[in-house]
Design an enzyme around this catalytic site. Sequence first.
Site, PDB file in Angstrom:
ATOM      1  N   TYR A   7       1.466  11.316  15.078  1.00 52.79           N
ATOM      2  CA  TYR A   7       2.141  10.381  14.182  1.00 52.79           C
ATOM      3  C   TYR A   7       2.827   9.277  14.984  1.00 52.79           C
ATOM      4  O   TYR A   7       2.655   8.086  14.706  1.00 52.79           O
ATOM      5  CB  TYR A   7       3.162  11.125  13.329  1.00 52.79           C
TER       6      TYR A   7
ATOM      7  N   THR B 282       0.835  -1.199   0.000  1.00 50.58           N
ATOM      8  CA  THR B 282       0.000   0.000   0.000  1.00 50.58           C
ATOM      9  C   THR B 282       0.871   1.251   0.000  1.00 50.58           C
ATOM     10  O   THR B 282       1.991   1.247   0.520  1.00 50.58           O
ATOM     11  CB  THR B 282      -0.944   0.013   1.218  1.00 50.58           C
ATOM     12  N   GLY B 283       0.359   2.316  -0.609  1.00 44.00           N
ATOM     13  CA  GLY B 283       1.109   3.564  -0.670  1.00 44.00           C
ATOM     14  C   GLY B 283       2.463   3.390  -1.321  1.00 44.00           C
ATOM     15  O   GLY B 283       3.479   3.836  -0.784  1.00 44.00           O
ATOM     16  N   SER B 284       2.464   2.760  -2.516  1.00 44.92           N
ATOM     17  CA  SER B 284       3.750   2.365  -3.108  1.00 44.92           C
ATOM     18  C   SER B 284       4.086   3.101  -4.391  1.00 44.92           C
ATOM     19  O   SER B 284       4.832   2.601  -5.233  1.00 44.92           O
ATOM     20  CB  SER B 284       3.752   0.856  -3.368  1.00 44.92           C
ATOM     21  N   THR B 285       3.570   4.316  -4.562  1.00 41.07           N
ATOM     22  CA  THR B 285       3.888   5.072  -5.770  1.00 41.07           C
ATOM     23  C   THR B 285       5.185   5.866  -5.647  1.00 41.07           C
ATOM     24  O   THR B 285       5.680   6.397  -6.640  1.00 41.07           O
ATOM     25  CB  THR B 285       2.744   6.038  -6.133  1.00 41.07           C
TER      26      THR B 285
ATOM     27  N   GLY C  70       8.848   6.758  -2.728  1.00 38.63           N
ATOM     28  CA  GLY C  70       9.530   6.585  -1.458  1.00 38.63           C
ATOM     29  C   GLY C  70       9.754   5.146  -1.031  1.00 38.63           C
ATOM     30  O   GLY C  70      10.099   4.277  -1.847  1.00 38.63           O
TER      31      GLY C  70
ATOM     32  N   GLY D  18       7.652   2.860  -0.075  1.00 36.49           N
ATOM     33  CA  GLY D  18       6.730   1.908  -0.689  1.00 36.49           C
ATOM     34  C   GLY D  18       7.178   1.478  -2.069  1.00 36.49           C
ATOM     35  O   GLY D  18       7.110   0.286  -2.421  1.00 36.49           O
TER      36      GLY D  18
END
Length: 266
Positions: free
Chosen positions: A156, A15-18, A20, A22
Amino acid sequence: MTVTIDLAGRTALVTGSTQGIGAAIATGLARAGARVAVNGRTAATVKRAADALRTDVPGADVVEIDADVASDEGAARTLELLPTVDILINNLGIFGPTPALEISDDEWRRYFEVNVLAGVRLTRAYLPAMIQRGWGRVQYIASDSAVAIPAEMIHYGVSKTALLGVSRGFAKTAAGTGVTVNSVLAGPTHTEGIEDFVSDLVGEGVPWDHAQREFMRLHRPQSLLQRLIEPEEIANMVTYLASPLASATTGAAVRVDGGYVDAIVP
């Protein structure tokens, strides 16, 4: 002895791998032979990241999942496009500094929705089939902030602390089944925009190697590595934990923090 990580025949969702960490994880898993689902909120960003992955790893089997997995609708779309996975990497996360007394209830809720519940929701969906098959890997990308709560963004840090408990709890749910569940504590990492951030603090025109060491010395002195961690270094650990080689590691909080957390365990 040669150590080989072979994930051929396995399907992984990151997930969130577009971008950085990920994106680096997706690349690492693809290089190990896994079929990898790249996830992001928009079709354009997902396609761009998927095309980059196919270029970096020729012949990679890449699935594109444009869905906001922090929402019920996005999770449902993800399950529709990818009903079964062998490896689930819950990487999606948000962060940002806010004075502790100014964090609103809505902001607290948003951080838990994205950083905690998104991963819980997908784990709840995918874990039963892993247990039934007798093999699977679930990981949560946490942070040194889970242990060393940063004063400038406690919402966070606390959300990442929650992931340590979540991963330990789901590991107990999967006990004795051949499925492992772990969290990875990532330290200060060289991701998009960090070079500008470092230049603002250290000064423009300073060579990058020197600038990042000065940044770590002045602003992250707890680090024993004394440089920023590269996303690929975190991806290496995640890829190992996703492999059969890590079959005896479960319920753990594994550190890739450059020694940032001043503790022996975890």
